[in-house]
Design a protein around this motif. Structure first.
Motif, PDB file in Angstrom:
ATOM      1  N   SER A   1       0.840  -1.016  -0.057  1.00 15.06           N
ATOM      2  CA  SER A   1      -0.023   0.068   0.031  1.00 15.06           C
ATOM      3  C   SER A   1       0.863   1.291  -0.014  1.00 15.06           C
ATOM      4  O   SER A   1       2.003   1.052   0.357  1.00 15.06           O
ATOM      5  N   SER A   2       0.412   2.207  -0.334  1.00 16.17           N
ATOM      6  CA  SER A   2       0.982   3.621  -0.512  1.00 16.17           C
ATOM      7  C   SER A   2       1.311   3.933   1.138  1.00 16.17           C
ATOM      8  O   SER A   2       2.492   4.569   1.228  1.00 16.17           O
ATOM      9  N   GLU A   3       0.706   3.619   2.195  1.00 17.78           N
ATOM     10  CA  GLU A   3       1.108   3.915   3.478  1.00 17.78           C
ATOM     11  C   GLU A   3       2.336   3.012   3.744  1.00 17.78           C
ATOM     12  O   GLU A   3       3.331   3.605   4.428  1.00 17.78           O
ATOM     13  N   GLN A   4       2.457   1.718   3.448  1.00 22.74           N
ATOM     14  CA  GLN A   4       3.542   0.988   3.681  1.00 22.74           C
ATOM     15  C   GLN A   4       4.871   1.447   2.991  1.00 22.74           C
ATOM     16  O   GLN A   4       5.819   1.501   3.551  1.00 22.74           O
ATOM     17  N   LEU A   5       4.477   2.004   1.735  1.00 21.32           N
ATOM     18  CA  LEU A   5       5.821   2.806   1.146  1.00 21.32           C
ATOM     19  C   LEU A   5       6.305   3.767   1.478  1.00 21.32           C
ATOM     20  O   LEU A   5       7.523   4.030   2.105  1.00 21.32           O
ATOM     21  N   ALA A   6       5.351   4.742   2.025  1.00 21.27           N
ATOM     22  CA  ALA A   6       5.515   5.849   2.676  1.00 21.27           C
ATOM     23  C   ALA A   6       6.475   5.534   4.185  1.00 21.27           C
ATOM     24  O   ALA A   6       7.325   6.177   4.334  1.00 21.27           O
ATOM     25  N   THR A   7       6.076   4.524   4.828  1.00 22.46           N
ATOM     26  CA  THR A   7       6.662   4.066   5.905  1.00 22.46           C
ATOM     27  C   THR A   7       8.104   3.665   5.923  1.00 22.46           C
ATOM     28  O   THR A   7       9.040   4.057   6.646  1.00 22.46           O
ATOM     29  N   ARG A   8       8.205   3.206   4.516  1.00 21.15           N
ATOM     30  CA  ARG A   8       9.647   2.512   4.311  1.00 21.15           C
ATOM     31  C   ARG A   8      10.514   3.850   4.065  1.00 21.15           C
ATOM     32  O   ARG A   8      11.681   3.997   4.573  1.00 21.15           O
ATOM     33  N   ILE A   9      10.050   5.024   3.495  1.00 23.38           N
ATOM     34  CA  ILE A   9      10.942   6.117   3.179  1.00 23.38           C
ATOM     35  C   ILE A   9      10.883   6.771   4.353  1.00 23.38           C
ATOM     36  O   ILE A   9      12.103   7.384   4.780  1.00 23.38           O
ATOM     37  N   LEU A  10      10.010   7.189   5.192  1.00 23.92           N
ATOM     38  CA  LEU A  10      10.202   7.703   6.576  1.00 23.92           C
ATOM     39  C   LEU A  10      11.412   6.938   7.585  1.00 23.92           C
ATOM     40  O   LEU A  10      12.246   7.531   7.874  1.00 23.92           O
ATOM     41  N   ALA A  11      11.293   5.511   7.354  1.00 25.00           N
ATOM     42  CA  ALA A  11      12.255   4.586   8.324  1.00 25.00           C
ATOM     43  C   ALA A  11      13.815   4.981   7.753  1.00 25.00           C
ATOM     44  O   ALA A  11      14.671   5.156   8.461  1.00 25.00           O
ATOM     45  N   GLU A  12      13.750   5.153   6.338  1.00 24.01           N
ATOM     46  CA  GLU A  12      15.020   5.358   5.620  1.00 24.01           C
ATOM     47  C   GLU A  12      15.464   6.653   5.886  1.00 24.01           C
ATOM     48  O   GLU A  12      16.852   6.967   5.939  1.00 24.01           O
ATOM     49  N   ARG A  13      14.887   7.773   5.929  1.00 24.95           N
ATOM     50  CA  ARG A  13      14.969   9.164   6.429  1.00 24.95           C
ATOM     51  C   ARG A  13      15.361   9.475   7.804  1.00 24.95           C
ATOM     52  O   ARG A  13      16.301  10.241   8.144  1.00 24.95           O
ATOM     53  N   THR A  14      14.759   8.829   8.722  1.00 25.24           N
ATOM     54  CA  THR A  14      14.865   9.243  10.053  1.00 25.24           C
ATOM     55  C   THR A  14      15.779   8.229  10.758  1.00 25.24           C
ATOM     56  O   THR A  14      16.295   8.341  11.933  1.00 25.24           O
TER      57      THR A  14
ATOM     58  N   PRO B   1       7.866  15.228  -5.479  1.00 27.26           N
ATOM     59  CA  PRO B   1       7.174  14.812  -6.585  1.00 27.26           C
ATOM     60  C   PRO B   1       7.414  13.417  -6.612  1.00 27.26           C
ATOM     61  O   PRO B   1       7.984  12.681  -7.726  1.00 27.26           O
ATOM     62  N   LEU B   2       6.555  12.613  -5.784  1.00 28.29           N
ATOM     63  CA  LEU B   2       6.553  11.110  -6.029  1.00 28.29           C
ATOM     64  C   LEU B   2       4.947  10.452  -5.825  1.00 28.29           C
ATOM     65  O   LEU B   2       4.407  10.958  -4.892  1.00 28.29           O
ATOM     66  N   TYR B   3       4.662  10.293  -6.921  1.00 30.77           N
ATOM     67  CA  TYR B   3       3.114   9.774  -7.055  1.00 30.77           C
ATOM     68  C   TYR B   3       3.000   8.246  -7.000  1.00 30.77           C
ATOM     69  O   TYR B   3       3.703   7.591  -7.780  1.00 30.77           O
ATOM     70  N   ILE B   4       2.343   7.698  -5.975  1.00 34.98           N
ATOM     71  CA  ILE B   4       1.887   6.296  -5.774  1.00 34.98           C
ATOM     72  C   ILE B   4       0.731   5.760  -6.336  1.00 34.98           C
ATOM     73  O   ILE B   4      -0.299   6.483  -5.724  1.00 34.98           O
ATOM     74  N   ASP B   5       0.671   4.964  -7.082  1.00 37.19           N
ATOM     75  CA  ASP B   5      -0.792   4.149  -7.357  1.00 37.19           C
ATOM     76  C   ASP B   5      -0.336   2.970  -6.795  1.00 37.19           C
ATOM     77  O   ASP B   5       0.192   1.950  -7.409  1.00 37.19           O
ATOM     78  N   ASP B   6      -1.366   2.463  -5.918  1.00 33.73           N
ATOM     79  CA  ASP B   6      -1.465   1.056  -5.171  1.00 33.73           C
ATOM     80  C   ASP B   6      -2.561   0.258  -5.440  1.00 33.73           C
ATOM     81  O   ASP B   6      -2.745  -0.730  -4.793  1.00 33.73           O
TER      82      ASP B   6
END
Length: 501
Positions: free
Chosen positions: A269-282, A313-318
């Motif tokens: 899901s888009s939420e899971q993908l966003a969580t991965r990016i947050l984990a990577e950044r923080t 500018p990252l557009y997610i279609d899940d």
């Protein structure tokens, strides 16, 4: 030029005299061809028989096309013979009408202008037909075709018409091709990192590939748990975070660094993908974020990172379970609305073909998928990265580094891809084969010591193996990998030769 009207014949246009058409232009083009068959070569890339409004003109142009392509002369004599043999001479107005067409012939370059007029009017008629079809389908309830499917069908029809309206760039001289090549080299020379394509910010990978090139289909494959999704997520973030554009005089925006990214996440899901990016950044473990196992300091880091990434500018279609034609339609729609520079698909085995037929085997379906994705990359002039699974054959070998033959349905994937690369983490397999050390058995102790040494060597690293690359060398690069936050990055600087094969 005489305005002549051919004898009527049955056609789809017979009951619609109000449809856009120009009989004089049609007669001028056909008369020109009958006068000099070389005129056909000037209009063949523009017109097809169905573009003609008058049924007689359609039949005559099709007959001319057939004769000329078979190396024969198309004139009044050969056409009369052809139509008499098929008993269709009266359909086109008889031999007299063929003679009258010569009086309407256009001479010189204006024949191409008339051909473009005919094509434009044909497109307008087709647009009217598409609109009527959309209205008709929408008015009649159909249990098998819901509203969203009707929208998709209308989009496909309109896009096919738009493609028909574009004649393409055609041939270019070698001098023009050389100029474009020099411009690409100049852009790479001026760009940081000296790469021609979009930078992934994984320096050794960029060095090996020259960045991500427009119109390329890039396949990234690996066994489960190797980090395929993590790697493309890192690339997506790096490209989107690097984005810089400049406004042009016509109001459009030109990308000068990084890019806008379309991410089709068919599994997560888009939420899971966003969580991965947050984990990577923080640097906070994704599991801790999902569980809410955070202290005040962690929460502040998450909040700050969210604000920083808000306008990425990252557009997610899940949306899962879509066909490759649906994906292509959505990509075109996003390209029209915001413009995109990179498409990522996670992963291609979750796509279905466009036919929807149960009797199509999976190899044929994957062939259709990869062919469509390659065409989409060329059409939108962007790199397309598609993730792919590997067969279990990898697990049966002592050396578990993947190779091209390990790709599922590998024939079409390997053939259509411009680049095929694999993710491989030796530590994943090593940690599952730890030998038992027996203090009373020196040999087993030596095995454990060798295993420990190898684990220390490969821990925190991952290999990206380039098994195919049209534009450059194959080989491998070694990246840093942090399993805690699933982040790929650059190793501490070492001689680049250590990473190349």
């Amino acid at each position: 030029m005489t305005d002549i009207v051919p004898m009527p014949a049955q056609s789809d246009n017979a009951d619609r005299p109000d449809l856009p058409h120009n009989l004089s232009a049609e007669a001028a083009v056909i008369g020109s061809i009958l006068y000099d068959n070389n005129a056909f070569q000037r209009v063949a890339d523009i017109l097809r028989p169905s573009d003609f409004y008058a049924p007689a003109h359609e039949e005559i142009y099709a007959a001319c096309q057939l004769l000329i392509q078979n190396g024969r002369v198309a004139d009044g004599v050969t056409l009369r013979e052809q139509f008499e043999k098929d008993e269709r001479l009266t359909n086109i107005g008889g031999a007299q009408y063929l003679a009258e067409l010569l009086d309407s012939a256009a001479f010189g370059p204006e024949v191409q202008d008339y051909a473009r007029i005919i094509r434009d009017l044909a497109m307008r008629r087709e647009l009217i037909n598409i609109g009527a079809g959309v209205q008709s389908r929408a008015m009649v309830p159909d249990r098998e075709t819901d509203g969203s499917q009707q929208v998709e069908l209308a989009e496909r029809e309109l896009f096919a018409l738009a493609e028909r309206g574009s004649t393409g760039r055609g041939f270019s001289t070698f001098g023009e091709a050389l100029t474009e090549s020099l411009q690409m080299a100049e852009a790479a020379f001026k760009r940081d990192g000296k790469i021609a394509g979009i930078a992934t910010r994984l320096d050794d990978l960029d060095h090996k590939m020259g960045g991500l090139h427009s119109s390329d289909l890039i396949i990234l494959a690996g066994r489960p748990s190797m980090g395929k999704t993590s790697l493309v997520t890192n690339i997506a973030y790096n490209v989107a975070a690097d984005y810089r554009g400049e406004k042009l005089e016509d109001g459009s925006t030109k990308t000068i660094a990084g890019g806008k990214v379309a991410f089709f996440s068919l599994e997560m899901s888009s939420e899971q993908l966003a969580t991965r990016i947050l984990a990577e950044r923080t640097g906070i473990n994704a599991h801790k974020i999902r569980q809410g196992d955070l202290d005040k300091y962690d929460f502040e880091k998450l909040r700050d990172a969210t604000e920083e990434l808000q306008n990425l500018p990252l557009y997610i279609d899940d949306q899962g379970g879509i066909s490759v034609s649906q994906l292509a339609a959505r990509a075109r729609r996003l390209q029209r609305s915001v413009g995109i520079d990179l498409i990522i698909i996670d992963y291609i085995q979750l796509l279905s073909g466009t036919s929807g037929k149960s009797d199509v085997n999976r190899v044929q379906e994957v062939t259709q998928i990869t062919t469509t994705l390659k065409a989409l990359a060329k059409e939108l002039s962007v790199p397309v990265i598609g993730l792919s699974q590997l067969s279990r054959a990898v697990e049966q070998r002592d050396d578990k580094r993947p190779q091209l033959s390990d790709l599922r349905e590998s024939g079409s994937i390997e053939q259509d891809a411009d680049v095929v690369m694999f993710v491989y983490r030796e530590s994943y397999y090593l940690e599952r084969t730890e030998p038992q050390a027996d203090p009373n058995d020196p040999a087993s102790s030596d095995k454990w010591t060798a295993w420990r040494q190898r684990m220390d060597d490969v821990y925190g690293t991952a290999e990206v193996i380039l098994g195919k690359q049209r534009h450059g060398p194959i080989g491998k690069v070694v990246l840093a990998f942090d399993a805690n936050i699933t982040r790929f990055g650059n190793l501490d600087r070492q001689p680049r030769g250590d990473f190349d094969e």
